[in-house]
Design a protein around this motif. Structure first.
Motif, PDB file in Angstrom:
ATOM      1  N   ARG A  11     -25.241 -21.405 -11.939  1.00 50.76           N
ATOM      2  CA  ARG A  11     -25.677 -20.219 -12.674  1.00 50.76           C
ATOM      3  C   ARG A  11     -27.169 -20.248 -13.015  1.00 50.76           C
ATOM      4  NH1 ARG A  11     -21.983 -18.356 -17.616  1.00 50.76           N
ATOM      5  NH2 ARG A  11     -20.725 -17.392 -15.987  1.00 50.76           N
ATOM      6  N   SER A  12     -27.843 -21.324 -12.741  1.00 46.97           N
ATOM      7  CA  SER A  12     -29.281 -21.433 -13.022  1.00 46.97           C
ATOM      8  C   SER A  12     -30.068 -20.468 -12.141  1.00 46.97           C
ATOM      9  CB  SER A  12     -29.744 -22.873 -12.770  1.00 46.97           C
ATOM     10  OG  SER A  12     -31.137 -22.933 -12.550  1.00 46.97           O
ATOM     11  N   SER A  13     -30.846 -19.595 -12.759  1.00 50.31           N
ATOM     12  CA  SER A  13     -31.613 -18.639 -11.962  1.00 50.31           C
ATOM     13  C   SER A  13     -32.749 -19.328 -11.216  1.00 50.31           C
ATOM     14  CB  SER A  13     -32.138 -17.496 -12.826  1.00 50.31           C
ATOM     15  OG  SER A  13     -32.902 -17.970 -13.904  1.00 50.31           O
ATOM     16  N   ALA A  14     -33.289 -20.418 -11.774  1.00 51.54           N
ATOM     17  CA  ALA A  14     -34.324 -21.167 -11.062  1.00 51.54           C
ATOM     18  C   ALA A  14     -33.746 -21.816  -9.809  1.00 51.54           C
ATOM     19  CB  ALA A  14     -34.936 -22.225 -11.986  1.00 51.54           C
ATOM     20  N   SER A  15     -32.528 -22.351  -9.910  1.00 45.73           N
ATOM     21  CA  SER A  15     -31.864 -22.918  -8.737  1.00 45.73           C
ATOM     22  C   SER A  15     -31.552 -21.829  -7.717  1.00 45.73           C
ATOM     23  CB  SER A  15     -30.566 -23.617  -9.161  1.00 45.73           C
ATOM     24  OG  SER A  15     -30.816 -24.700 -10.024  1.00 45.73           O
ATOM     25  N   ARG A  49     -35.705 -39.668 -12.310  1.00 47.17           N
ATOM     26  CA  ARG A  49     -36.297 -39.002 -11.146  1.00 47.17           C
ATOM     27  C   ARG A  49     -36.962 -37.682 -11.524  1.00 47.17           C
ATOM     28  NH1 ARG A  49     -31.620 -38.974  -6.629  1.00 47.17           N
ATOM     29  NH2 ARG A  49     -33.342 -38.054  -5.418  1.00 47.17           N
ATOM     30  N   ASN A  50     -36.512 -37.072 -12.594  1.00 48.46           N
ATOM     31  CA  ASN A  50     -36.996 -35.759 -13.029  1.00 48.46           C
ATOM     32  C   ASN A  50     -37.186 -35.819 -14.544  1.00 48.46           C
ATOM     33  OD1 ASN A  50     -37.368 -33.091 -13.744  1.00 48.46           O
ATOM     34  ND2 ASN A  50     -35.563 -32.304 -12.696  1.00 48.46           N
ATOM     35  N   PRO A  51     -38.350 -36.240 -15.020  1.00 46.00           N
ATOM     36  CA  PRO A  51     -38.550 -36.499 -16.442  1.00 46.00           C
ATOM     37  C   PRO A  51     -38.238 -35.326 -17.365  1.00 46.00           C
ATOM     38  CG  PRO A  51     -40.320 -37.495 -15.186  1.00 46.00           C
ATOM     39  CD  PRO A  51     -39.524 -36.661 -14.213  1.00 46.00           C
ATOM     40  N   GLN A  52     -38.377 -34.094 -16.889  1.00 51.91           N
ATOM     41  CA  GLN A  52     -38.022 -32.948 -17.729  1.00 51.91           C
ATOM     42  C   GLN A  52     -36.512 -32.798 -17.871  1.00 51.91           C
ATOM     43  OE1 GLN A  52     -40.398 -29.487 -16.200  1.00 51.91           O
ATOM     44  NE2 GLN A  52     -40.737 -29.151 -18.375  1.00 51.91           N
ATOM     45  N   GLY A  53     -35.769 -33.338 -16.928  1.00 50.28           N
ATOM     46  CA  GLY A  53     -34.321 -33.184 -16.983  1.00 50.28           C
ATOM     47  C   GLY A  53     -33.880 -31.754 -16.761  1.00 50.28           C
ATOM     48  N   PHE A  54     -34.557 -31.055 -15.858  1.00 51.98           N
ATOM     49  CA  PHE A  54     -34.206 -29.675 -15.549  1.00 51.98           C
ATOM     50  C   PHE A  54     -33.599 -29.599 -14.148  1.00 51.98           C
ATOM     51  CE2 PHE A  54     -37.819 -27.587 -18.282  1.00 51.98           C
ATOM     52  CZ  PHE A  54     -37.179 -28.015 -19.432  1.00 51.98           C
ATOM     53  N   VAL A  55     -32.982 -28.473 -13.867  1.00 47.50           N
ATOM     54  CA  VAL A  55     -32.650 -28.112 -12.491  1.00 47.50           C
ATOM     55  C   VAL A  55     -33.494 -26.887 -12.149  1.00 47.50           C
ATOM     56  CG1 VAL A  55     -30.315 -29.043 -12.495  1.00 47.50           C
ATOM     57  CG2 VAL A  55     -30.681 -26.673 -13.246  1.00 47.50           C
ATOM     58  N   ASP A  61     -38.365 -35.099   2.150  1.00 47.32           N
ATOM     59  CA  ASP A  61     -39.516 -35.823   2.710  1.00 47.32           C
ATOM     60  C   ASP A  61     -39.952 -36.989   1.826  1.00 47.32           C
ATOM     61  OD1 ASP A  61     -39.484 -33.892   4.707  1.00 47.32           O
ATOM     62  OD2 ASP A  61     -41.031 -32.664   3.756  1.00 47.32           O
ATOM     63  N   GLY A  62     -38.988 -37.623   1.163  1.00 50.74           N
ATOM     64  CA  GLY A  62     -39.318 -38.748   0.298  1.00 50.74           C
ATOM     65  C   GLY A  62     -39.824 -38.371  -1.080  1.00 50.74           C
ATOM     66  N   HIS A  63     -39.781 -37.083  -1.414  1.00 50.34           N
ATOM     67  CA  HIS A  63     -40.258 -36.593  -2.701  1.00 50.34           C
ATOM     68  C   HIS A  63     -39.096 -36.027  -3.514  1.00 50.34           C
ATOM     69  CE1 HIS A  63     -44.232 -36.911  -0.941  1.00 50.34           C
ATOM     70  NE2 HIS A  63     -43.899 -36.054   0.004  1.00 50.34           N
ATOM     71  N   ASP A  64     -39.185 -36.155  -4.828  1.00 44.02           N
ATOM     72  CA  ASP A  64     -38.291 -35.445  -5.735  1.00 44.02           C
ATOM     73  C   ASP A  64     -39.102 -34.335  -6.386  1.00 44.02           C
ATOM     74  OD1 ASP A  64     -36.027 -37.017  -5.258  1.00 44.02           O
ATOM     75  OD2 ASP A  64     -36.604 -38.491  -6.773  1.00 44.02           O
ATOM     76  N   LEU A  65     -38.940 -33.125  -5.894  1.00 43.66           N
ATOM     77  CA  LEU A  65     -39.748 -31.998  -6.352  1.00 43.66           C
ATOM     78  C   LEU A  65     -39.026 -31.238  -7.460  1.00 43.66           C
ATOM     79  CD1 LEU A  65     -40.945 -30.622  -2.900  1.00 43.66           C
ATOM     80  CD2 LEU A  65     -42.037 -32.354  -4.344  1.00 43.66           C
ATOM     81  N   THR A  66     -39.767 -30.814  -8.462  1.00 43.58           N
ATOM     82  CA  THR A  66     -39.196 -30.092  -9.596  1.00 43.58           C
ATOM     83  C   THR A  66     -39.977 -28.806  -9.830  1.00 43.58           C
ATOM     84  OG1 THR A  66     -40.597 -31.277 -11.196  1.00 43.58           O
ATOM     85  CG2 THR A  66     -38.468 -32.273 -10.658  1.00 43.58           C
ATOM     86  N   GLN A  67     -39.426 -27.953 -10.688  1.00 47.69           N
ATOM     87  CA  GLN A  67     -39.961 -26.631 -11.007  1.00 47.69           C
ATOM     88  C   GLN A  67     -39.839 -25.716  -9.785  1.00 47.69           C
ATOM     89  OE1 GLN A  67     -40.826 -25.170 -13.781  1.00 47.69           O
ATOM     90  NE2 GLN A  67     -40.896 -26.916 -15.174  1.00 47.69           N
TER      91      GLN A  67
END
Length: 210
Positions: A11-15, A49-55, A61-67
């Motif tokens: 249900r996350s609109s960002a996701s 892996r995601n310090p903000q703890g968001f989805v 490519d070996g990266h954990d991308l957020t936002q």
């Protein structure tokens, strides 16, 4: 190439935005449902892996991308077709302004963590919280309606970043019974966009865990 993994909540609109763009670009990925209601996004291993703890979080490519907009920007660089923003500086700025009305102005103040704070720390009723939610959608949509084209999408013939941000926010508006009569152009564009396979497949009803 390693598997591309999307940590998301249905249900996350960002996701939802990121799912749409992955679909538009034809990028295969594996979804790892991460429940906000069960606080799975606050698990120690996830926050490491995601310090903000968001989805969402996209492992690629070996990266954990957020936002979500940063993730989409990365995908646009790696998979440029179709482009989410124009190479023309003025058109790019216009699209970003439209997208940010949703992603920076509406979405943050209507986020689940804000709504929880209003209820649990501020003692607001559910009725008051729902009124808050609809107020910020209406304010942002009023500006977007004035910016919207008379025909076509924000992206013209093809969806762009503003269109990608619009559809999840329209779904949120309807879920909270936000009146939409004042926004005929947004309603028209949403209907056209949600009929597209990439948008339809990303809809929360299509990815909700059993």
């Amino acid at each position: 190439m390693k598997d591309i993994i999307l940590f998301d909540y249905w249900r996350s609109s960002a996701s939802y935005r990121v799912r749409i763009v992955l679909n538009l670009k034809g990028v295969p990925y594996t979804s790892v449902p991460t429940s906000l209601l069960e606080n799975e996004h606050k698990a120690r291993a996830y926050v490491a892996r995601n310090p903000q703890g968001f989805v969402p979080m996209l492992s690629i490519d070996g990266h954990d991308l957020t936002q979500s907009l940063a993730i989409i920007d990365y995908l646009d660089a790696q998979y440029p077709d179709p482009a989410m923003v124009s190479s023309n500086p003025a058109d790019r700025a216009r699209t970003l302004a439209q997208a940010l009305i949703i992603a920076a102005d509406i979405h943050p103040v209507d986020n689940l963590r804000v709504l929880r704070y209003l209820k649990e720390q501020m003692g607001q009723s559910q009725e008051a919280i729902d009124t808050w939610y609809r107020h910020w959608i209406t304010e942002g949509f009023t500006a977007l309606e004035a910016m919207a084209p008379e025909d076509g999408l924000f992206g013209g013939d093809l969806p762009n970043l503003a269109d990608v941000c619009l559809v999840p926010q329209m779904a949120n508006a309807r879920r909270l019974d936000t009146p939409l009569d004042a926004f005929p152009k947004l309603v028209r564009m949403d209907a056209a966009l949600t009929a597209l396979p990439a948008f339809a497949a990303a809809h929360p009803d299509q990815v909700k865990p059993e």
